[in-house]
Design an enzyme around this catalytic site. Structure first.
Site, PDB file in Angstrom:
ATOM      1  CG  ASP A  80      -5.214   2.335   7.760  1.00 11.80           C
ATOM      2  OD1 ASP A  80      -5.340   1.171   7.324  1.00 11.80           O
ATOM      3  OD2 ASP A  80      -4.169   2.734   8.291  1.00 11.80           O
ATOM      4  N   GLY A  81      -7.807   0.772   8.797  1.00 15.73           N
ATOM      5  CA  GLY A  81      -8.198   0.063   9.999  1.00 15.73           C
ATOM      6  C   GLY A  81      -6.948  -0.426  10.698  1.00 15.73           C
ATOM      7  CD  GLU A  96      -7.391  -1.924   6.639  1.00 16.58           C
ATOM      8  OE1 GLU A  96      -7.901  -0.990   6.016  1.00 16.58           O
ATOM      9  OE2 GLU A  96      -6.194  -1.915   6.994  1.00 16.58           O
ATOM     10  CG  ASP A 146      -3.502   0.677   4.188  1.00 16.55           C
ATOM     11  OD1 ASP A 146      -4.525   0.042   4.524  1.00 16.55           O
ATOM     12  OD2 ASP A 146      -2.788   1.259   5.018  1.00 16.55           O
ATOM     13  CG  HIS A 203       2.170   1.544   7.540  1.00 17.07           C
ATOM     14  ND1 HIS A 203       1.582   2.111   8.646  1.00 17.07           N
ATOM     15  CD2 HIS A 203       1.535   0.361   7.349  1.00 17.07           C
ATOM     16  CE1 HIS A 203       0.647   1.295   9.118  1.00 17.07           C
ATOM     17  NE2 HIS A 203       0.599   0.238   8.348  1.00 17.07           N
ATOM     18  CG  ASP A 250      -1.503   3.829  10.457  1.00 20.02           C
ATOM     19  OD1 ASP A 250      -1.984   2.690  10.596  1.00 20.02           O
ATOM     20  OD2 ASP A 250      -0.441   4.191  10.997  1.00 20.02           O
TER      21      ASP A 250
END
Length: 148
Positions: A9-10, A47, A69, A124, A134
């Protein structure tokens, strides 16, 4: 060939702004968490950096599932955007230069070493490991913003 699951994740505080990336690597039920920070960046760069940094620590070719994501990252592979961009001289369908070309090239290099399967997860949501990524990415931002 060894199998590794990688969740990435970023995050960015402002876009552009301070950013963080994170990855959780899982091999034989052993988890390794990594994360990092950039002072002035974009969400898309973060990302991309997450899987790059995760893949860079693998010391041999592996079968890898990468969970992201990010539609930006996932679609570049799943919808063959990368092949189209390269064929068009690193131009988008609207004839604009592809952003983050140097990071895409690094990912392509890793894709030529490892057998990578890209898996899109909902951000999320209820994926515990994606949520951990995250959290790590956001922590990288908040910890480094305090330091100036």
């Amino acid at each position: 060939m060894k199998h590794v699951d990688i969740y990435t994740d970023g995050a960015c505080s402002g876009n552009p702004g301070p950013g963080g990336w994170a990855a959780v690597l899982i091999y034989n039920n052993i988890k390794k968490e990594i994360s990092g920070y950039e002072k002035d960046t974009t969400n898309n760069r973060m990302e991309l950096l997450a899987p790059i940094k995760a893949l860079s620590i693998l010391n041999q070719p592996c079968d890898v599932n990468i969970y992201t994501d990010s539609a930006y990252v996932f679609n570049a592979f799943d919808k063959a955007w990368l092949q189209k961009w390269q064929k068009n001289g690193w131009k988008t369908s609207s004839k604009q230069p592809v952003q983050n070309k140097e990071l895409w090239e690094q990912l392509i290099t890793f894709a030529n070493i490892h057998n990578i399967k890209w898996i899109k997860v909902k951000g999320h949501s209820d994926n515990e490991i994606n949520n951990r990524c995250d959290e790590l990415a956001r922590n990288a931002i908040s910890e480094n913003k305090k330091d100036g």
